[in-house]
Design an enzyme around this catalytic site. Structure first.
Site, PDB file in Angstrom:
ATOM      1  N   CYS A 174     -30.087   0.877   3.509  1.00  0.00           N
ATOM      2  CA  CYS A 174     -30.524  -0.317   4.236  1.00  0.00           C
ATOM      3  C   CYS A 174     -29.855  -0.365   5.605  1.00  0.00           C
ATOM      4  CB  CYS A 174     -30.202  -1.573   3.451  1.00  0.00           C
ATOM      5  SG  CYS A 174     -31.234  -1.760   2.001  1.00  0.00           S
ATOM      6  N   CYS A 228     -46.302  15.690   0.722  1.00  0.00           N
ATOM      7  CA  CYS A 228     -45.678  14.707  -0.170  1.00  0.00           C
ATOM      8  C   CYS A 228     -45.962  13.339   0.440  1.00  0.00           C
ATOM      9  CB  CYS A 228     -44.190  14.989  -0.338  1.00  0.00           C
ATOM     10  SG  CYS A 228     -43.267  14.897   1.199  1.00  0.00           S
TER      11      CYS A 228
END
Ligand SMILES: [Zn+2]
Length: 413
Positions: free
Chosen positions: A220, A371
């Protein structure tokens, strides 16, 4: 398999009478549970009124022991709601101090607590909410040396961690001790939640066998997060914790909830126990390991790899496919991601099966890997290039960029 749309269905038809609702669970009275005093009967009256909880359920909560790992963004709502709900014993593990940059999301802590430990800040706030709660504080980092000792004797672990090493540590601790693990994670505008380590249910390793390389995993602190996202996911974790403790309803065991607050789409994806899972399947993992090393294990220099693998732009690939070209396209994502969306004509070979797949590949054919964002596929592409596949390309930006630039009708996640 996606299990059918949104989490919440809204009934707009006529209101139903109470007896039309069927309650599939209710808490059975247990004579050995601790009685509630008059203050508690009043405090928890809105719970006790619920037929599925009742006084028996509230007594069970009072006798419950929950270990919360992390008193940060996810841990804040978990701790606040579990304390308020009357969970009798709350174990809290955190080694950090409150920082100004925490306050945008870590609502357990206030400005006055900046600089003091999160444990002491949490203690003050939680005792204020509910002085009946018994707090067991562990002002330390959870490690493989102390995790089993700390977690033993709890009914439930709630994972409020923000890094892969601790997440695998919590998972393996949960599986080794047979204690369910209420999982949550957040990143930017997205969140995930599940319940792992229940009888017969999958664990975190069933879903993610190996962590992504650490330099590719922004926390974060690096990647940013909308402050309400951990609030939302942590509140879901608290809900699931109470459901597990009371045996209420259907928990997220066997399902992964994914949330995107930008579209406000909630999806649940069915997940199963993997018989090959080294934690809960084969039980190869008999003790805790060095999780920092485990998470650093596959790390190589991303720049080195970029030099060997050529990228292909989504629009370029789309044009070539439309012209009838048939390169080999391999999707290296996890099975649950493949179930959400895929590029037409692609084959699915999850990243940890790529090495085994190489002998089956036609090395003369051009092979394109993708991906979600193009990072895991780069690692796979490098393996193919090293094995002698002549033309290996990595889809730039992964399927997310494909959605943005080629097919916006595809679901994002
Ligand atoms: Zn497992």
């Amino acid at each position: 398999m996606l299990d059918g749309g949104t989490l919440v269905s809204v009934v707009l038809s006529r209101p139903r009478s109470a007896q039309q609702y069927t309650y599939n669970t209710s808490v059975q009275p247990e004579t050995e549970t601790t009685a509630l005093n008059r203050e508690e009967l009043v405090r928890y009256s809105r719970h006790i009124m619920l037929p599925q909880v009742g006084e028996a359920g509230q007594r069970r909560l009072k006798d419950s022991r929950v270990l919360l790992v992390g008193a940060g963004g996810l841990g804040s709502p978990v701790a606040l709601y579990l304390a308020a709900a009357g969970v009798g014993t709350l174990g809290l593990v955190d080694f950090d101090a409150v920082d100004l940059s925490n306050l945008q999301r870590q609502i357990l802590h206030g400005s006055a607590a900046i600089g003091s430990s999160k444990i002491s800040s949490a203690r003050d706030r939680l005792y204020d909410i509910n002085p009946n709660v018994h707090l067991e504080a562990y002002e330390t980092r959870l490690t493989s040396a102390n995790a089993l000792e700390i977690a033993r004797g709890y009914d439930l672990i709630v994972d409020g961690t923000d890094n892969f090493a601790t997440r695998y540590l919590v998972n393996d601790t949960s599986v080794l001790l047979g204690i369910p693990n209420v999982y949550g994670s957040v990143y930017r505008f997205e969140g995930q939640a599940s319940v792992f380590g229940t009888d017969g249910g999958p664990c975190y390793r069933c879903l993610f066998r190996e962590p992504p390389p650490p330099e590719l995993v922004p926390s974060c602190a690096e990647g940013g997060v909308l402050g309400v996202v951990p609030g939302l996911v942590g509140t879901i974790q608290a809900t699931e914790a109470i459901k597990v403790l009371l045996g209420l309803g259907e928990t997220l065991a066997g399902r992964l909830l994914t949330i995107d607050v930008l579209t406000m789409e909630f999806r649940t994806i069915r997940i199963r126990r993997d018989p090959e899972c080294p934690a809960c399947g084969t039980h190869e993992i008999r003790e805790l390991m060095d999780y920092d090393r485990f998470c650093a294990g596959s790390a190589q220099s991303r720049d080195d790899q970029k030099r060997a693998v050529v990228e292909i732009e989504p629009a370029q690939l789309a044009t070539r496919l439309a012209a009838g070209e048939t390169p080999v396209i391999i999707d290296v994502r996890e099975p649950f991601e493949w179930q959400i969306n895929r590029i037409p004509g692609a084959r699915h070979v999850p990243l940890d099966h790529i090495a085994a797949e190489i002998p089956r590949l036609d090395k003369r054919r051009e092979t394109i890997l993708y991906c979600k964002v193009g990072v895991r596929s780069l690692y796979a592409a490098q393996q193919l290039a090293d094995a002698g596949v002549s033309e290996v390309r990595n889809l730039s930006g992964g399927i997310l960029r494909w959605i943005d630039e080629v097919d916006p009708t595809m679901p994002r996640y």
